[in-house]
Design a protein around this motif. Structure first.
Motif, PDB file in Angstrom:
ATOM      1  N   TYR A 108       0.833  -1.033  -0.040  1.00  6.35           N
ATOM      2  CA  TYR A 108       0.066  -0.077   0.105  1.00  6.35           C
ATOM      3  C   TYR A 108       0.672   1.146   0.170  1.00  6.35           C
ATOM      4  N   ARG A 146      -7.522  -4.865  -1.838  1.00  4.54           N
ATOM      5  CA  ARG A 146      -7.913  -3.775  -0.823  1.00  4.54           C
ATOM      6  C   ARG A 146      -7.779  -2.294  -1.174  1.00  4.54           C
ATOM      7  N   LEU A 148      -7.326   1.661  -2.141  1.00  8.54           N
ATOM      8  CA  LEU A 148      -6.261   2.528  -2.043  1.00  8.54           C
ATOM      9  C   LEU A 148      -6.630   3.983  -1.356  1.00  8.54           C
ATOM     10  N   ARG A 151      -4.898   3.871   4.391  1.00  8.71           N
ATOM     11  CA  ARG A 151      -3.655   2.552   5.053  1.00  8.71           C
ATOM     12  C   ARG A 151      -4.477   1.324   5.732  1.00  8.71           C
TER      13      ARG A 151
END
Length: 174
Positions: A108, A146, A148, A151
């Motif tokens: 990430y 996941r 963006l 976090r």
């Protein structure tokens, strides 16, 4: 891996060296020494180095560690929303899930942009199998999606392709 406290210590020593070079530069200009312009460059470099070390002392350099995750290698990253990691063929489904979660967290970055309006980072895991001599085949074992946007993503979607694990080589007893 050095901690923020280590970088703060390095910053202090680099700052002292920068001050020493600045004093030497001023002294070289007052005495009209021939290498005074080289000292200007050295002092400028030390200023940049000190600023860089100071910035590293502010931001922690940490990697997520998830229990059960195994070593992986990043083999493809488009810098936007698609990445591929590779693992050893001896991985188990449980280890793969932990590894995908760890990779999704470590890969990430707030600088990643979703392409085409896709605000999801997709990390795919693969391994290489050798069904016969001289033949290598990539085998995708799973993926994780996941967001963006932030976090922390408590809603990571991990998908493990259990049917693909039948194609993996069986461990041999030594």
């Amino acid at each position: 891996m050095p901690s923020t406290a280590d970088f703060l210590q390095y910053t202090q020593w680099s700052g002292i060296a920068t001050i020493v070079f600045a004093v030497l530069t001023i002294l070289a200009f007052l005495l009209k020494l021939g290498f005074r312009f080289r000292l200007v460059g050295t002092t400028g470099f030390m200023l940049v180095l000190t600023a860089g070390l100071f910035s590293l002392s502010l931001v922690p350099l940490t990697r997520t560690v998830i229990p059960g995750a195994v070593k992986y290698t990043l083999v493809y990253d488009n810098g936007s929303n698609q990445t591929v990691i590779t693992t050893a063929p001896e991985i188990t489904p449980t280890q793969l899930e932990a590894t995908l979660r760890q990779a999704a967290s470590n890969l990430y970055s707030p600088g990643r942009l979703g392409s085409g309006g896709n605000k999801q980072l997709t990390v795919r895991a693969r391994t290489i199998i050798h069904p016969e001599p001289g033949l290598s085949v990539p085998l995708y074992l799973g993926k994780v999606n996941r967001t963006l946007a932030s976090r922390e993503d408590p809603e990571m979607a991990v998908e493990v392709y259990l049917d693909k694990f039948a194609s993996l080589p069986k461990p041999t007893d030594s």
